[in-house]
Motif scaffolding. Structure first.
Motif, PDB file in Angstrom:
ATOM      1  N   MET A   1       0.105  31.862 117.262  1.00  0.00           N
ATOM      2  CA  MET A   1       0.792  33.148 117.261  1.00  0.00           C
ATOM      3  C   MET A   1       0.985  33.658 115.843  1.00  0.00           C
ATOM      4  SD  MET A   1       3.848  32.664 120.067  1.00  0.00           S
ATOM      5  CE  MET A   1       4.480  31.185 119.259  1.00  0.00           C
ATOM      6  N   LYS A   2       1.070  34.974 115.752  1.00  0.00           N
ATOM      7  CA  LYS A   2       1.444  35.629 114.508  1.00  0.00           C
ATOM      8  C   LYS A   2       2.790  36.302 114.746  1.00  0.00           C
ATOM      9  CE  LYS A   2      -3.262  36.469 112.813  1.00  0.00           C
ATOM     10  NZ  LYS A   2      -3.970  35.768 113.884  1.00  0.00           N
ATOM     11  N   LEU A   3       3.820  35.752 114.113  1.00  0.00           N
ATOM     12  CA  LEU A   3       5.190  36.206 114.319  1.00  0.00           C
ATOM     13  C   LEU A   3       5.618  37.092 113.167  1.00  0.00           C
ATOM     14  CD1 LEU A   3       6.578  32.779 115.544  1.00  0.00           C
ATOM     15  CD2 LEU A   3       6.031  34.774 116.963  1.00  0.00           C
ATOM     16  N   ILE A   4       6.356  38.139 113.481  1.00  0.00           N
ATOM     17  CA  ILE A   4       6.704  39.142 112.483  1.00  0.00           C
ATOM     18  C   ILE A   4       8.188  39.487 112.547  1.00  0.00           C
ATOM     19  CG2 ILE A   4       4.403  40.177 112.589  1.00  0.00           C
ATOM     20  CD1 ILE A   4       5.720  42.488 114.231  1.00  0.00           C
ATOM     21  N   ARG A   5       8.637  40.186 111.521  1.00  0.00           N
ATOM     22  CA  ARG A   5       9.919  40.875 111.530  1.00  0.00           C
ATOM     23  C   ARG A   5       9.647  42.292 111.023  1.00  0.00           C
ATOM     24  NH1 ARG A   5      13.305  39.104 107.969  1.00  0.00           N
ATOM     25  NH2 ARG A   5      15.317  39.240 109.036  1.00  0.00           N
ATOM     26  N   TYR A   6      10.302  43.254 111.608  1.00  0.00           N
ATOM     27  CA  TYR A   6      10.029  44.641 111.251  1.00  0.00           C
ATOM     28  C   TYR A   6      11.338  45.426 111.173  1.00  0.00           C
ATOM     29  CZ  TYR A   6      10.861  45.632 116.176  1.00  0.00           C
ATOM     30  OH  TYR A   6      11.452  45.729 117.409  1.00  0.00           O
ATOM     31  N   LEU A 185       4.132  35.268 109.979  1.00  0.00           N
ATOM     32  CA  LEU A 185       4.161  33.808 109.976  1.00  0.00           C
ATOM     33  C   LEU A 185       3.130  33.343 110.992  1.00  0.00           C
ATOM     34  CD1 LEU A 185       5.346  30.926 109.589  1.00  0.00           C
ATOM     35  CD2 LEU A 185       7.108  31.552 111.248  1.00  0.00           C
ATOM     36  N   VAL A 186       2.107  32.649 110.519  1.00  0.00           N
ATOM     37  CA  VAL A 186       1.077  32.111 111.406  1.00  0.00           C
ATOM     38  C   VAL A 186       1.516  30.716 111.838  1.00  0.00           C
ATOM     39  CG1 VAL A 186      -1.341  31.431 111.590  1.00  0.00           C
ATOM     40  CG2 VAL A 186      -0.709  33.433 110.254  1.00  0.00           C
ATOM     41  N   THR A 187       1.658  30.499 113.132  1.00  0.00           N
ATOM     42  CA  THR A 187       2.128  29.204 113.604  1.00  0.00           C
ATOM     43  C   THR A 187       1.124  28.108 113.266  1.00  0.00           C
ATOM     44  OG1 THR A 187       1.245  29.743 115.807  1.00  0.00           O
ATOM     45  CG2 THR A 187       3.597  30.114 115.430  1.00  0.00           C
ATOM     46  N   LYS A 188       1.654  26.918 113.122  1.00  0.00           N
ATOM     47  CA  LYS A 188       0.891  25.781 112.606  1.00  0.00           C
ATOM     48  C   LYS A 188      -0.381  25.505 113.392  1.00  0.00           C
ATOM     49  CE  LYS A 188       2.887  21.917 113.347  1.00  0.00           C
ATOM     50  NZ  LYS A 188       3.874  20.819 113.291  1.00  0.00           N
ATOM     51  N   ASP A 189      -0.364  25.746 114.695  1.00  0.00           N
ATOM     52  CA  ASP A 189      -1.538  25.446 115.517  1.00  0.00           C
ATOM     53  C   ASP A 189      -2.743  26.303 115.151  1.00  0.00           C
ATOM     54  OD1 ASP A 189       0.373  27.400 116.820  1.00  0.00           O
ATOM     55  OD2 ASP A 189      -1.419  27.795 118.000  1.00  0.00           O
ATOM     56  N   GLU A 190      -2.518  27.451 114.482  1.00  0.00           N
ATOM     57  CA  GLU A 190      -3.629  28.319 114.109  1.00  0.00           C
ATOM     58  C   GLU A 190      -4.231  27.965 112.750  1.00  0.00           C
ATOM     59  OE1 GLU A 190      -3.386  32.453 114.666  1.00  0.00           O
ATOM     60  OE2 GLU A 190      -2.346  32.339 116.594  1.00  0.00           O
ATOM     61  N   VAL A 191      -3.613  27.004 112.063  1.00  0.00           N
ATOM     62  CA  VAL A 191      -4.127  26.545 110.767  1.00  0.00           C
ATOM     63  C   VAL A 191      -4.229  25.024 110.823  1.00  0.00           C
ATOM     64  CG1 VAL A 191      -3.819  26.596 108.257  1.00  0.00           C
ATOM     65  CG2 VAL A 191      -2.959  28.493 109.656  1.00  0.00           C
ATOM     66  N   PRO A 192      -5.265  24.500 111.459  1.00  0.00           N
ATOM     67  CA  PRO A 192      -5.361  23.052 111.652  1.00  0.00           C
ATOM     68  C   PRO A 192      -5.462  22.263 110.354  1.00  0.00           C
ATOM     69  CG  PRO A 192      -7.389  24.143 112.350  1.00  0.00           C
ATOM     70  CD  PRO A 192      -6.386  25.209 112.129  1.00  0.00           C
ATOM     71  N   SER A 196      -7.938  23.704 103.426  1.00  0.00           N
ATOM     72  CA  SER A 196      -9.306  24.250 103.413  1.00  0.00           C
ATOM     73  C   SER A 196      -9.271  25.769 103.556  1.00  0.00           C
ATOM     74  CB  SER A 196     -10.146  23.633 104.535  1.00  0.00           C
ATOM     75  OG  SER A 196      -9.597  23.964 105.804  1.00  0.00           O
ATOM     76  N   LEU A 197      -8.350  26.406 102.838  1.00  0.00           N
ATOM     77  CA  LEU A 197      -8.148  27.845 102.960  1.00  0.00           C
ATOM     78  C   LEU A 197      -8.519  28.562 101.669  1.00  0.00           C
ATOM     79  CD1 LEU A 197      -4.614  27.730 104.649  1.00  0.00           C
ATOM     80  CD2 LEU A 197      -6.828  27.980 105.803  1.00  0.00           C
ATOM     81  N   GLY A 198      -9.396  29.539 101.760  1.00  0.00           N
ATOM     82  CA  GLY A 198      -9.681  30.385 100.611  1.00  0.00           C
ATOM     83  C   GLY A 198      -8.526  31.337 100.360  1.00  0.00           C
ATOM     84  N   MET A 263      -1.844  45.794  94.020  1.00  0.00           N
ATOM     85  CA  MET A 263      -2.282  44.418  94.235  1.00  0.00           C
ATOM     86  C   MET A 263      -2.693  44.246  95.689  1.00  0.00           C
ATOM     87  SD  MET A 263       0.598  42.176  92.184  1.00  0.00           S
ATOM     88  CE  MET A 263       1.963  43.230  92.692  1.00  0.00           C
ATOM     89  N   ARG A 264      -3.799  43.562  95.908  1.00  0.00           N
ATOM     90  CA  ARG A 264      -4.210  43.123  97.231  1.00  0.00           C
ATOM     91  C   ARG A 264      -4.473  41.632  97.151  1.00  0.00           C
ATOM     92  NH1 ARG A 264      -8.896  44.372  98.964  1.00  0.00           N
ATOM     93  NH2 ARG A 264      -8.363  44.088 101.170  1.00  0.00           N
ATOM     94  N   LEU A 265      -4.004  40.894  98.150  1.00  0.00           N
ATOM     95  CA  LEU A 265      -4.172  39.449  98.139  1.00  0.00           C
ATOM     96  C   LEU A 265      -4.235  38.936  99.561  1.00  0.00           C
ATOM     97  CD1 LEU A 265      -0.674  37.872  97.538  1.00  0.00           C
ATOM     98  CD2 LEU A 265      -1.056  40.307  97.075  1.00  0.00           C
ATOM     99  N   GLY A 266      -4.869  37.780  99.725  1.00  0.00           N
ATOM    100  CA  GLY A 266      -4.986  37.240 101.065  1.00  0.00           C
ATOM    101  C   GLY A 266      -5.366  35.779 101.081  1.00  0.00           C
ATOM    102  N   ILE A 267      -5.187  35.186 102.263  1.00  0.00           N
ATOM    103  CA  ILE A 267      -5.528  33.776 102.502  1.00  0.00           C
ATOM    104  C   ILE A 267      -6.224  33.692 103.849  1.00  0.00           C
ATOM    105  CG2 ILE A 267      -4.654  31.423 102.758  1.00  0.00           C
ATOM    106  CD1 ILE A 267      -2.235  32.195 101.104  1.00  0.00           C
ATOM    107  N   ASP A 268      -7.336  32.971 103.898  1.00  0.00           N
ATOM    108  CA  ASP A 268      -8.053  32.772 105.156  1.00  0.00           C
ATOM    109  C   ASP A 268      -7.098  32.312 106.251  1.00  0.00           C
ATOM    110  OD1 ASP A 268     -10.299  33.300 103.652  1.00  0.00           O
ATOM    111  OD2 ASP A 268     -11.035  31.225 103.630  1.00  0.00           O
ATOM    112  N   ARG A 269      -7.236  32.889 107.428  1.00  0.00           N
ATOM    113  CA  ARG A 269      -6.470  32.524 108.619  1.00  0.00           C
ATOM    114  C   ARG A 269      -4.993  32.921 108.551  1.00  0.00           C
ATOM    115  NH1 ARG A 269      -8.274  28.678 112.341  1.00  0.00           N
ATOM    116  NH2 ARG A 269     -10.386  27.909 111.987  1.00  0.00           N
ATOM    117  N   VAL A 270      -4.523  33.290 107.371  1.00  0.00           N
ATOM    118  CA  VAL A 270      -3.084  33.485 107.201  1.00  0.00           C
ATOM    119  C   VAL A 270      -2.704  34.959 107.070  1.00  0.00           C
ATOM    120  CG1 VAL A 270      -1.063  32.855 105.804  1.00  0.00           C
ATOM    121  CG2 VAL A 270      -2.894  31.193 106.166  1.00  0.00           C
ATOM    122  N   GLY A 271      -3.542  35.770 106.418  1.00  0.00           N
ATOM    123  CA  GLY A 271      -3.229  37.185 106.352  1.00  0.00           C
ATOM    124  C   GLY A 271      -3.470  37.797 104.990  1.00  0.00           C
TER     125      GLY A 271
END
Length: 286
Positions: A1-6, A185-192, A196-198, A263-271
């Motif tokens: 899951m991808k959990l958010i606050r807005y 917030l990406v739950t742990k199950d989506e980032v095994p 190994s994340l760019g 600025m733009r930034l990111g991480i594989d699988r994370v956002g």
């Protein structure tokens, strides 16, 4: 899951990204994404919901930091060997710990305020680790059991405040808006495998950072275990795990942020994040 606050700062509501890509509201299910609501039991309950039946969030609503009521915002210094080299520092024999004020926390797309008088504001893309269950003296083998998930962090720094004069890291890292987190917030199950994340960062379209968590000096499991031997980690605590090379301090000549940049930034699988820099002196006079 991808959990958010807005929502507006201080009044954020919990939500998630549904399979249809829409932001959906969880306010009828949990009061916030904070504390005990980051536990495996709560996450398991959220996963069973019909996500596309949840109320749709106004898609123009501000993206808040995806974790509320953060107790400890722990950071790791010099955790990539090549970043240590570019700053002229030695690779540490054990993790370098420092804390960032939780007052620095903001959303992934909020403006970043360049402090009045700042000449050396800098960027740092980092993998954020969110604690889901209490961790005290945990082994490295079981450390990831205490992790709720992961997020992108921009660990902004004012290098003169950090390294010159009295040289206080907390002072250089804790300016208002110097801790964008999210967008989710990406739950742990989506980032095994968090090792190994760019991860990358650009300023005005120029890519300065381009690394991979595989080159961390100390991996996520080691960090959680190590920190838990020195202080109890509690649900909602955030660990920012260090940055790869390419910060402004390490450029030749050095390059630092100015008002009016993006600025733009990111991480594989994370956002991914995006921030605009604004002049703090102007805001203070307003």
């Amino acid at each position: 899951m991808k959990l958010i606050r807005y929502g507006e700062p201080g009044a954020e509501k919990p939500g998630l990204i549904a399979p249809d890509g829409m932001r959906r509201c969880l306010a009828a299910v949990i009061d916030d994404l904070a504390g005990e609501n980051l536990s495996p039991d709560v996450f398991a309950r959220l996963a069973t919901l019909d996500h596309e039946a949840l109320p749709v969030v106004d898609q123009d609503a501000r993206w808040g930091p995806p974790v509320g009521r953060i107790g400890t915002f722990m950071c790791i210094g010099l955790n990539y060997a090549d970043h240590a080299a570019e700053t002229g520092a030695q690779v540490p024999a054990e993790p370098v710990l420092f804390m960032k004020s939780t007052g620095a926390v903001c959303g992934a797309f909020d403006d970043v305020i360049i402090p009045p008088g700042s000449q050396k504001s800098d960027w740092e893309v980092e993998l954020g680790v969110v604690i889901g269950t209490r961790a005290s003296y945990v082994s490295e083998e079981h450390a990831l059991d205490h992790v709720a998930g992961y997020c992108v962090v921009n660990d902004l720094s004012e290098r003169a405040y950090q390294l010159e004069g009295t040289g206080q890291w907390v002072k250089g890292k804790s300016c208002d808006t110097f801790g964008p987190i999210g967008p989710w917030l990406v739950t742990k199950d989506e980032v095994p495998d968090p090792q190994s994340l760019g991860l990358w960062l650009e300023v005005d379209g120029h890519r300065y950072q381009n690394g991979n968590t595989s080159t961390m000096v100390f991996g996520v499991a080691h960090l959680v275990s190590y920190i838990s031997r020195h202080m109890t980690l509690r649900p909602g605590d955030v660990i920012s795990t260090g940055t790869p090379p390419g910060v402004g301090l390490g450029q030749n000549p050095q390059v630092f942020l100015k008002p009016g940049q993006e600025m733009r930034l990111g991480i594989d699988r994370v956002g991914e994040q995006r921030q605009r820099t604004v002049d703090g002196a102007t805001l203070r006079k307003a």
